[in-house]
Structure formats: structure tokens, C-alpha cells
Write a protein that holds these residues in place. Structure first.
Motif, PDB file in Angstrom:
ATOM      1  N   VAL A   8       0.848  -1.193   0.000  1.00  0.00           N
ATOM      2  CA  VAL A   8       0.000   0.000   0.000  1.00  0.00           C
ATOM      3  C   VAL A   8       0.878   1.236   0.000  1.00  0.00           C
ATOM      4  CG1 VAL A   8      -1.786   1.288   1.221  1.00  0.00           C
ATOM      5  CG2 VAL A   8      -1.834  -1.225   1.210  1.00  0.00           C
ATOM      6  N   GLU A   9       0.706   2.050  -1.044  1.00  0.00           N
ATOM      7  CA  GLU A   9       1.495   3.272  -1.209  1.00  0.00           C
ATOM      8  C   GLU A   9       0.727   4.472  -0.672  1.00  0.00           C
ATOM      9  OE1 GLU A   9       2.966   1.415  -5.408  1.00  0.00           O
ATOM     10  OE2 GLU A   9       1.003   2.291  -4.984  1.00  0.00           O
ATOM     11  N   SER A  10       1.477   5.481  -0.297  1.00  0.00           N
ATOM     12  CA  SER A  10       0.886   6.747   0.125  1.00  0.00           C
ATOM     13  C   SER A  10       1.889   7.867  -0.116  1.00  0.00           C
ATOM     14  CB  SER A  10       0.491   6.705   1.600  1.00  0.00           C
ATOM     15  OG  SER A  10       1.624   6.461   2.404  1.00  0.00           O
ATOM     16  N   GLY A  11       1.388   9.106  -0.107  1.00  0.00           N
ATOM     17  CA  GLY A  11       2.275  10.260  -0.182  1.00  0.00           C
ATOM     18  C   GLY A  11       2.281  11.005  -1.493  1.00  0.00           C
ATOM     19  N   GLY A  12       1.579  10.505  -2.493  1.00  0.00           N
ATOM     20  CA  GLY A  12       1.529  11.225  -3.766  1.00  0.00           C
ATOM     21  C   GLY A  12       0.690  12.480  -3.656  1.00  0.00           C
ATOM     22  N   GLY A  13       0.697  13.265  -4.721  1.00  0.00           N
ATOM     23  CA  GLY A  13      -0.099  14.482  -4.728  1.00  0.00           C
ATOM     24  C   GLY A  13       0.367  15.457  -5.774  1.00  0.00           C
ATOM     25  N   LEU A  14      -0.114  16.690  -5.618  1.00  0.00           N
ATOM     26  CA  LEU A  14       0.220  17.780  -6.531  1.00  0.00           C
ATOM     27  C   LEU A  14       1.208  18.713  -5.850  1.00  0.00           C
ATOM     28  CD1 LEU A  14      -0.306  19.488  -9.105  1.00  0.00           C
ATOM     29  CD2 LEU A  14      -2.225  20.531  -7.870  1.00  0.00           C
ATOM     30  N   VAL A  15       2.271  19.053  -6.556  1.00  0.00           N
ATOM     31  CA  VAL A  15       3.297  19.932  -5.989  1.00  0.00           C
ATOM     32  C   VAL A  15       3.840  20.823  -7.100  1.00  0.00           C
ATOM     33  CG1 VAL A  15       5.165  18.272  -6.372  1.00  0.00           C
ATOM     34  CG2 VAL A  15       5.381  19.978  -4.538  1.00  0.00           C
ATOM     35  N   GLN A  16       4.304  22.002  -6.728  1.00  0.00           N
ATOM     36  CA  GLN A  16       4.915  22.889  -7.709  1.00  0.00           C
ATOM     37  C   GLN A  16       6.344  22.461  -8.010  1.00  0.00           C
ATOM     38  OE1 GLN A  16       4.490  26.893  -6.160  1.00  0.00           O
ATOM     39  NE2 GLN A  16       2.587  27.187  -7.305  1.00  0.00           N
ATOM     40  N   ALA A  17       6.806  22.822  -9.177  1.00  0.00           N
ATOM     41  CA  ALA A  17       8.193  22.544  -9.541  1.00  0.00           C
ATOM     42  C   ALA A  17       9.127  23.107  -8.478  1.00  0.00           C
ATOM     43  CB  ALA A  17       8.507  23.152 -10.900  1.00  0.00           C
ATOM     44  N   GLY A  18      10.132  22.309  -8.133  1.00  0.00           N
ATOM     45  CA  GLY A  18      11.071  22.689  -7.089  1.00  0.00           C
ATOM     46  C   GLY A  18      10.679  22.197  -5.713  1.00  0.00           C
ATOM     47  N   GLY A  19       9.473  21.691  -5.591  1.00  0.00           N
ATOM     48  CA  GLY A  19       8.991  21.193  -4.309  1.00  0.00           C
ATOM     49  C   GLY A  19       9.430  19.778  -4.008  1.00  0.00           C
ATOM     50  N   SER A  20       8.912  19.262  -2.899  1.00  0.00           N
ATOM     51  CA  SER A  20       9.289  17.933  -2.424  1.00  0.00           C
ATOM     52  C   SER A  20       8.059  17.114  -2.062  1.00  0.00           C
ATOM     53  CB  SER A  20      10.180  18.050  -1.180  1.00  0.00           C
ATOM     54  OG  SER A  20      11.375  18.736  -1.470  1.00  0.00           O
ATOM     55  N   LEU A  21       8.209  15.816  -2.186  1.00  0.00           N
ATOM     56  CA  LEU A  21       7.217  14.848  -1.732  1.00  0.00           C
ATOM     57  C   LEU A  21       7.947  13.641  -1.180  1.00  0.00           C
ATOM     58  CD1 LEU A  21       4.510  14.743  -4.578  1.00  0.00           C
ATOM     59  CD2 LEU A  21       4.177  15.604  -2.253  1.00  0.00           C
ATOM     60  N   ARG A  22       7.281  12.945  -0.268  1.00  0.00           N
ATOM     61  CA  ARG A  22       7.822  11.694   0.260  1.00  0.00           C
ATOM     62  C   ARG A  22       6.791  10.601   0.075  1.00  0.00           C
ATOM     63  NH1 ARG A  22       8.893   9.469   6.298  1.00  0.00           N
ATOM     64  NH2 ARG A  22      10.866   8.365   5.950  1.00  0.00           N
ATOM     65  N   LEU A  23       7.174   9.573  -0.671  1.00  0.00           N
ATOM     66  CA  LEU A  23       6.310   8.420  -0.886  1.00  0.00           C
ATOM     67  C   LEU A  23       6.668   7.321   0.108  1.00  0.00           C
ATOM     68  CD1 LEU A  23       6.363   8.151  -4.794  1.00  0.00           C
ATOM     69  CD2 LEU A  23       4.896   9.571  -3.338  1.00  0.00           C
ATOM     70  N   SER A  24       5.633   6.591   0.524  1.00  0.00           N
ATOM     71  CA  SER A  24       5.826   5.439   1.399  1.00  0.00           C
ATOM     72  C   SER A  24       5.102   4.244   0.810  1.00  0.00           C
ATOM     73  CB  SER A  24       5.269   5.712   2.796  1.00  0.00           C
ATOM     74  OG  SER A  24       5.896   6.818   3.396  1.00  0.00           O
ATOM     75  N   CYS A  25       5.615   3.063   1.085  1.00  0.00           N
ATOM     76  CA  CYS A  25       4.971   1.828   0.641  1.00  0.00           C
ATOM     77  C   CYS A  25       5.191   0.770   1.716  1.00  0.00           C
ATOM     78  CB  CYS A  25       5.540   1.372  -0.691  1.00  0.00           C
ATOM     79  SG  CYS A  25       4.906  -0.221  -1.259  1.00  0.00           S
ATOM     80  N   ALA A  26       4.087   0.287   2.282  1.00  0.00           N
ATOM     81  CA  ALA A  26       4.166  -0.697   3.361  1.00  0.00           C
ATOM     82  C   ALA A  26       3.621  -2.032   2.890  1.00  0.00           C
ATOM     83  CB  ALA A  26       3.377  -0.195   4.567  1.00  0.00           C
ATOM     84  N   ALA A  27       4.316  -3.091   3.246  1.00  0.00           N
ATOM     85  CA  ALA A  27       3.898  -4.441   2.913  1.00  0.00           C
ATOM     86  C   ALA A  27       3.186  -5.075   4.102  1.00  0.00           C
ATOM     87  CB  ALA A  27       5.088  -5.284   2.508  1.00  0.00           C
ATOM     88  N   SER A  28       2.169  -5.861   3.796  1.00  0.00           N
ATOM     89  CA  SER A  28       1.454  -6.585   4.849  1.00  0.00           C
ATOM     90  C   SER A  28       1.039  -7.949   4.324  1.00  0.00           C
ATOM     91  CB  SER A  28       0.234  -5.789   5.315  1.00  0.00           C
ATOM     92  OG  SER A  28      -0.687  -5.640   4.247  1.00  0.00           O
ATOM     93  N   GLY A  29       0.663  -8.822   5.261  1.00  0.00           N
ATOM     94  CA  GLY A  29       0.246 -10.158   4.872  1.00  0.00           C
ATOM     95  C   GLY A  29       1.198 -11.204   5.410  1.00  0.00           C
ATOM     96  N   SER A  30       1.170 -12.355   4.791  1.00  0.00           N
ATOM     97  CA  SER A  30       2.013 -13.472   5.217  1.00  0.00           C
ATOM     98  C   SER A  30       3.389 -13.313   4.572  1.00  0.00           C
ATOM     99  CB  SER A  30       1.377 -14.795   4.800  1.00  0.00           C
ATOM    100  OG  SER A  30       2.177 -15.885   5.228  1.00  0.00           O
TER     101      SER A  30
END
Length: 115
Positions: free
Chosen positions: A5-27
Motif C-alpha cells: 500500500v502506497e501513500s504520499g503522492g499528490g500535486l506539488v509545484q516545480a522545485g517542491g518535495s514529496l515523500r512516498l511510502s509503501c508498506a507491505a502486509s500479509g504473510s
């Protein structure tokens, strides 16, 4: 069944920053290489960055010096810190993990960089 499951995307202006995360779950018995890929409209999916279980990293030339991949093994999570974003970075970003010796993909998260 393994889920990413990913999170952290979005809309940002050029020069900006974002941090994406991806967590695994299950067996989950093991997680080896983790990575991020992206796919822009009309283009093929491409590698952005990978990180091995020992922490070795690999980056696409287009993101070197701007993006940083990291992982938290205890949390079964991979991160992508994206700085100095450009409109050319606009894409759907997918995480990938080798979980239980099989390749698993997240559902994707949209990153849009406006000029």
C-alpha cells in the motif's frame, strides 16, 4: 496474500518535495530488494530507484542527486524522498518488493508536478 500500500503522492509545484511510502502486509517470510518505478502517460514503466536488503541503492540517471530511497525493515516499508521536483517527474509511481521470493506491486500513487 501479500499487499503493498502506497501513500504520499499528490500535486506539488516545480522545485517542491514529496515523500512516498509503501508498506507491505500479509504473510511475509522475507523481503529482498525494494524499489520504485514510475509510468507517465503514453510511456513505458521505468525504474526510479532500488534498494537491496543490505542497503545498496541504485538510481535512474534522471533522478540522481534529487531522489533518495530508504527502507525500514522492521516496518516492512520503503520510502522515496523526492526533492527538486520537475514537471518531467509527473507520473504514477509504483512500489515493488521481492516478497517471499516473488515480485509484488503496489497499486500506484499519482505524482503531479506543476510548472
Amino acid at each position: 496474500q501479500v499487499q503493498l500500500v502506497e501513500s504520499g503522492g499528490g500535486l506539488v509545484q516545480a522545485g517542491g518535495s514529496l515523500r512516498l511510502s509503501c508498506a507491505a502486509s500479509g504473510s511475509i517470510f522475507s523481503i529482498n530488494t525494494m524499489g520504485w518505478y514510475r509510468q507517465a502517460p503514453g510511456k513505458q514503466r521505468e525504474l526510479v530507484a532500488t534498494i537491496t536488503s543490505t542497503g545498496s541503492t541504485n538510481y535512474a540517471d534522471s533522478v540522481k542527486g534529487r531522489f533518495t530511497i530508504s527502507r525500514d525493515n522492521a516496518k516492512k516499508t520503503v520510502y522515496l524522498q523526492m526533492n527538486s521536483l520537475k514537471p518531467a517527474d509527473t507520473a504514477v509511481y509504483y512500489c515493488n518488493m521481492i516478497v517471499n521470493w516473488r515480485s509484488s506491486w503496489g497499486q500506484g500513487t499519482q505524482v503531479t508536478v506543476s510548472s
